[in-house]
Design a protein around this motif. Structure first.
Motif, mmCIF file in Angstrom:
data_model
loop_
_atom_site.group_PDB
_atom_site.id
_atom_site.type_symbol
_atom_site.label_atom_id
_atom_site.label_comp_id
_atom_site.label_asym_id
_atom_site.label_seq_id
_atom_site.Cartn_x
_atom_site.Cartn_y
_atom_site.Cartn_z
ATOM 1 N N ILE A 93 0.820 -1.282 0.065
ATOM 2 C CA ILE A 93 -0.178 0.036 0.010
ATOM 3 C C ILE A 93 0.927 1.278 0.003
ATOM 4 O O ILE A 93 0.550 2.307 -0.773
ATOM 5 C CB ILE A 93 -0.844 -0.105 1.191
ATOM 6 N N ARG A 94 2.047 1.286 0.842
ATOM 7 C CA ARG A 94 2.566 2.414 1.023
ATOM 8 C C ARG A 94 3.564 2.695 -0.272
ATOM 9 O O ARG A 94 3.722 3.810 -0.566
ATOM 10 C CB ARG A 94 3.800 2.380 2.069
ATOM 11 N N GLN A 95 4.151 1.797 -0.984
ATOM 12 C CA GLN A 95 4.726 1.787 -1.969
ATOM 13 C C GLN A 95 3.805 2.393 -3.440
ATOM 14 O O GLN A 95 4.468 3.079 -4.242
ATOM 15 C CB GLN A 95 5.234 0.561 -2.618
ATOM 16 N N ASP A 96 2.646 2.110 -3.417
ATOM 17 C CA ASP A 96 1.762 2.680 -4.463
ATOM 18 C C ASP A 96 0.565 2.977 -3.956
ATOM 19 O O ASP A 96 -0.642 2.247 -4.298
ATOM 20 C CB ASP A 96 1.863 1.625 -5.530
ATOM 21 N N GLU A 98 -1.490 5.618 -4.255
ATOM 22 C CA GLU A 98 -2.254 6.072 -5.288
ATOM 23 C C GLU A 98 -3.283 4.946 -5.991
ATOM 24 O O GLU A 98 -4.514 4.828 -6.161
ATOM 25 C CB GLU A 98 -1.621 6.939 -6.187
ATOM 26 N N SER A 99 -2.425 4.113 -6.501
ATOM 27 C CA SER A 99 -3.153 3.003 -7.432
ATOM 28 C C SER A 99 -4.033 1.933 -6.516
ATOM 29 O O SER A 99 -5.135 1.614 -6.969
ATOM 30 C CB SER A 99 -1.850 2.044 -8.222
ATOM 31 N N VAL A 100 -3.443 1.663 -5.518
ATOM 32 C CA VAL A 100 -4.109 0.871 -4.610
ATOM 33 C C VAL A 100 -5.631 1.543 -4.147
ATOM 34 O O VAL A 100 -6.684 0.771 -4.089
ATOM 35 C CB VAL A 100 -3.480 0.569 -3.355
ATOM 36 N N ALA A 101 -5.459 2.764 -3.950
ATOM 37 C CA ALA A 101 -6.481 3.516 -3.397
ATOM 38 C C ALA A 101 -7.785 3.926 -4.644
ATOM 39 O O ALA A 101 -8.885 3.319 -4.356
ATOM 40 C CB ALA A 101 -6.299 4.998 -2.824
ATOM 41 N N TYR A 102 -7.194 3.721 -5.858
ATOM 42 C CA TYR A 102 -7.990 3.979 -7.108
ATOM 43 C C TYR A 102 -8.748 2.503 -7.078
ATOM 44 O O TYR A 102 -9.840 2.384 -7.556
ATOM 45 C CB TYR A 102 -7.250 4.518 -8.258
ATOM 46 N N ALA A 103 -8.048 1.378 -7.062
ATOM 47 C CA ALA A 103 -8.551 0.061 -7.204
ATOM 48 C C ALA A 103 -9.574 -0.136 -5.940
ATOM 49 O O ALA A 103 -10.618 -0.831 -6.327
ATOM 50 C CB ALA A 103 -7.382 -0.812 -7.105
ATOM 51 N N PHE A 104 -9.273 0.124 -4.935
ATOM 52 C CA PHE A 104 -10.382 0.047 -3.827
ATOM 53 C C PHE A 104 -11.695 0.812 -4.152
ATOM 54 O O PHE A 104 -12.552 0.337 -3.813
ATOM 55 C CB PHE A 104 -9.541 0.777 -2.580
ATOM 56 N N ARG A 105 -11.433 2.219 -4.668
ATOM 57 C CA ARG A 105 -12.797 2.789 -4.967
ATOM 58 C C ARG A 105 -13.459 2.172 -6.020
ATOM 59 O O ARG A 105 -14.644 1.863 -6.143
ATOM 60 C CB ARG A 105 -12.393 4.084 -5.335
ATOM 61 N N ARG A 106 -12.661 1.466 -6.909
ATOM 62 C CA ARG A 106 -13.163 0.877 -8.293
ATOM 63 C C ARG A 106 -13.923 -0.611 -7.745
ATOM 64 O O ARG A 106 -14.973 -0.710 -7.932
ATOM 65 C CB ARG A 106 -12.409 0.760 -9.263
ATOM 66 N N GLY A 107 -13.193 -1.010 -6.738
ATOM 67 C CA GLY A 107 -13.707 -2.591 -6.185
ATOM 68 C C GLY A 107 -14.770 -2.026 -5.463
ATOM 69 O O GLY A 107 -15.929 -2.876 -5.396
#
Length: 212
Positions: A93-96, A98-107
């Protein structure tokens, strides 16, 4: 058993360092279980905020490899295996973020389960929110209900996995030139789905006092 840890009289000053370096698989396995049980039981017995903060941020200072040398080879359904996977998730999560947050929102948009509620991420979910959630989950292992923390991590992984799968479908349909993009998103989705299943299994074992 989860409830039968050896209770050391004080927190080991060097934490993991004194165990690193052995090449004997049996010794490494013993060290993995011993350190996981000792660290967890010591902190849960007396959750000093300073020590908990040090444990949460341990990999920020020493790197994930310091823990990987001990716990990464442990089977998934063990105490060191569970701790390793939580630290690994936090690092991913800490390494990326932004991408993980975007994926969580989409999920959260495509999911038909209550996993996003169980995970407990603040909304709207951005990079700062997923980093903060990762810290809260790790902190919960040491100061709260261990199984609940594992379940929250599992749910987070499941939602983010669904998000990466949805994004992979979009990328596959929209851009045939960059073929690696859908594959990379799918790979991340599969790894998170695997993590979700492993963490959920650990939570069930902990509740049966069988995670050791």
């Amino acid at each position: 058993m989860a409830a039968d840890f050896h209770r050391p009289t004080r927190f080991p000053p060097g934490m993991f360092e004194s165990y690193i370096g052995s090449e004997d698989p049996a010794e490494l396995s013993r060290a993995a279980h011993d350190t996981a049980a000792a660290v967890l039981s010591r902190v849960r017995e007396d959750p000093d905020p300073e020590i908990v903060d040090r444990l949460v941020r341990y990999t920020d200072e020493h790197g994930i490899d310091a823990i990987a040398e001990l716990w990464s080879q442990s089977p998934a359904k063990t105490l060191p295996g569970a701790l390793w996977r939580i630290y690994l998730l936090r690092t991913l999560i800490r390494q990326d973020a932004e991408s993980v947050a975007y994926a969580f929102r989409r999920g959260s948009e495509v999911s038909t389960t209550i996993d996003q509620v169980v995970a407990g991420a603040a909304t709207p979910t951005g990079p700062a929110e997923v980093r903060e959630l990762a810290d809260r989950i790790l902190r919960g292992l040491f100061t709260g209900d261990f199984a609940v923390a594992l379940d929250r991590a599992s749910s987070f992984c499941r939602v983010a996995s669904a998000g990466f799968t949805s994004l992979a479908d979009d990328a596959d349909a929209a851009d045939a030139v960059h073929e690696h993009r859908p594959r990379e998103l799918t790979r991340r989705a599969l790894r998170l789905a695997e993590l979700a299943d492993e963490l959920a299994a650990c939570a069930r074992l902990w509740r049966r006092e069988s995670l050791d």
